[in-house]
Design a protein around this motif. Structure first.
Motif, mmCIF file in Angstrom:
data_model
loop_
_atom_site.group_PDB
_atom_site.id
_atom_site.type_symbol
_atom_site.label_atom_id
_atom_site.label_comp_id
_atom_site.label_asym_id
_atom_site.label_seq_id
_atom_site.Cartn_x
_atom_site.Cartn_y
_atom_site.Cartn_z
ATOM 1 N N VAL A 25 0.880 -0.839 -0.040
ATOM 2 C CA VAL A 25 -0.109 0.581 0.005
ATOM 3 C C VAL A 25 0.948 1.100 -0.334
ATOM 4 O O VAL A 25 1.465 1.315 1.045
ATOM 5 C CB VAL A 25 -1.189 0.136 1.103
ATOM 6 C CG1 VAL A 25 -2.285 1.217 1.375
ATOM 7 C CG2 VAL A 25 -1.831 -0.985 1.274
ATOM 8 N N PRO A 26 0.878 2.028 -1.391
ATOM 9 C CA PRO A 26 1.750 3.276 -0.777
ATOM 10 C C PRO A 26 1.153 4.400 0.047
ATOM 11 O O PRO A 26 0.533 4.427 0.617
ATOM 12 C CB PRO A 26 1.150 4.080 -2.268
ATOM 13 C CG PRO A 26 -0.200 3.778 -2.742
ATOM 14 C CD PRO A 26 -0.492 1.743 -2.181
ATOM 15 N N LYS A 27 2.386 4.892 0.873
ATOM 16 C CA LYS A 27 2.463 5.591 1.815
ATOM 17 C C LYS A 27 1.635 6.876 1.087
ATOM 18 O O LYS A 27 1.146 7.606 -0.153
ATOM 19 C CB LYS A 27 3.373 6.496 2.159
ATOM 20 C CG LYS A 27 4.366 5.252 2.955
ATOM 21 C CD LYS A 27 5.544 5.932 3.597
ATOM 22 C CE LYS A 27 5.918 4.572 4.522
ATOM 23 N NZ LYS A 27 6.311 3.224 3.854
ATOM 24 N N ASP A 29 0.927 11.200 0.834
ATOM 25 C CA ASP A 29 1.550 11.656 0.500
ATOM 26 C C ASP A 29 0.535 13.246 0.258
ATOM 27 O O ASP A 29 -1.334 13.010 -0.003
ATOM 28 C CB ASP A 29 2.488 11.884 -0.576
ATOM 29 C CG ASP A 29 2.086 12.076 -1.228
ATOM 30 O OD1 ASP A 29 1.345 11.408 -2.319
ATOM 31 O OD2 ASP A 29 2.872 12.390 -2.389
ATOM 32 N N GLU A 30 0.946 14.689 0.609
ATOM 33 C CA GLU A 30 0.135 15.279 0.366
ATOM 34 C C GLU A 30 -0.560 16.196 -1.638
ATOM 35 O O GLU A 30 -1.547 16.273 -1.683
ATOM 36 C CB GLU A 30 0.611 16.802 0.458
ATOM 37 C CG GLU A 30 1.220 17.176 1.926
ATOM 38 C CD GLU A 30 1.777 18.475 2.224
ATOM 39 O OE1 GLU A 30 1.712 19.404 1.632
ATOM 40 O OE2 GLU A 30 2.444 18.977 3.021
ATOM 41 N N VAL A 31 -0.359 15.299 -2.255
ATOM 42 C CA VAL A 31 -0.254 15.579 -3.585
ATOM 43 C C VAL A 31 -1.347 14.191 -3.920
ATOM 44 O O VAL A 31 -3.169 15.116 -4.221
ATOM 45 C CB VAL A 31 0.807 14.586 -4.209
ATOM 46 C CG1 VAL A 31 0.505 15.017 -6.161
ATOM 47 C CG2 VAL A 31 2.061 16.097 -4.873
ATOM 48 N N THR A 32 -1.623 13.061 -2.841
ATOM 49 C CA THR A 32 -2.716 12.548 -3.429
ATOM 50 C C THR A 32 -3.511 12.602 -2.502
ATOM 51 O O THR A 32 -5.362 12.498 -3.593
ATOM 52 C CB THR A 32 -2.490 10.445 -2.846
ATOM 53 O OG1 THR A 32 -2.259 11.143 -1.552
ATOM 54 C CG2 THR A 32 -1.140 10.058 -3.267
ATOM 55 N N VAL A 33 -3.349 14.023 -1.421
ATOM 56 C CA VAL A 33 -4.935 14.339 -0.215
ATOM 57 C C VAL A 33 -5.605 15.088 -1.375
ATOM 58 O O VAL A 33 -6.029 15.101 -1.517
ATOM 59 C CB VAL A 33 -4.721 14.575 0.582
ATOM 60 C CG1 VAL A 33 -5.053 15.072 1.297
ATOM 61 C CG2 VAL A 33 -3.853 13.455 1.866
#
Length: 104
Positions: A25-27, A29-33
């Motif tokens: 599962v990838p962590k 981060d702000e970009v995905t949020v």
């Protein structure tokens, strides 16, 4: 030496590492949020427009007929039908089998 290599080794999932029950599962981060928030805002905007349409049901009833869309559709279907096989009677199909030659 062998014990430290065994203890420091990461446990990898079986099979494909990105799909399935044992995937990595990838962590977050702000970009995905930010991307997720943007998608959710767009979805909320779409739901708003679906809840509050531009025309009411009474206004939208019959607008296609006023624009002539029904007649255009019928005309288009007739043109498509003419491109395909024409309606042919059985007499026309078997006309090639006729033989009018007479023996003397």
């Amino acid at each position: 030496m062998r014990l430290t290599l065994l203890l420091l080794r990461k446990k990898m999932p079986k099979g494909n590492i990105w799909i399935g029950k044992d995937r990595i599962v990838p962590k977050v981060d702000e970009v995905t949020v930010r991307g997720t928030m943007k998608r959710l805002q767009l979805e909320e905007q779409n739901m708003f427009y679906l809840r509050h349409p531009y025309l009411t049901l009474d206004q939208s009833w019959g607008h296609a007929g006023a624009l002539g869309k029904g007649k255009a559709l019928i005309q288009k279907k007739c043109e498509e039908r003419e491109k395909w096989m024409k309606d042919v009677a059985m007499e026309e199909r078997f006309k090639t089998l006729e033989n009018n030659d007479k023996w003397e």
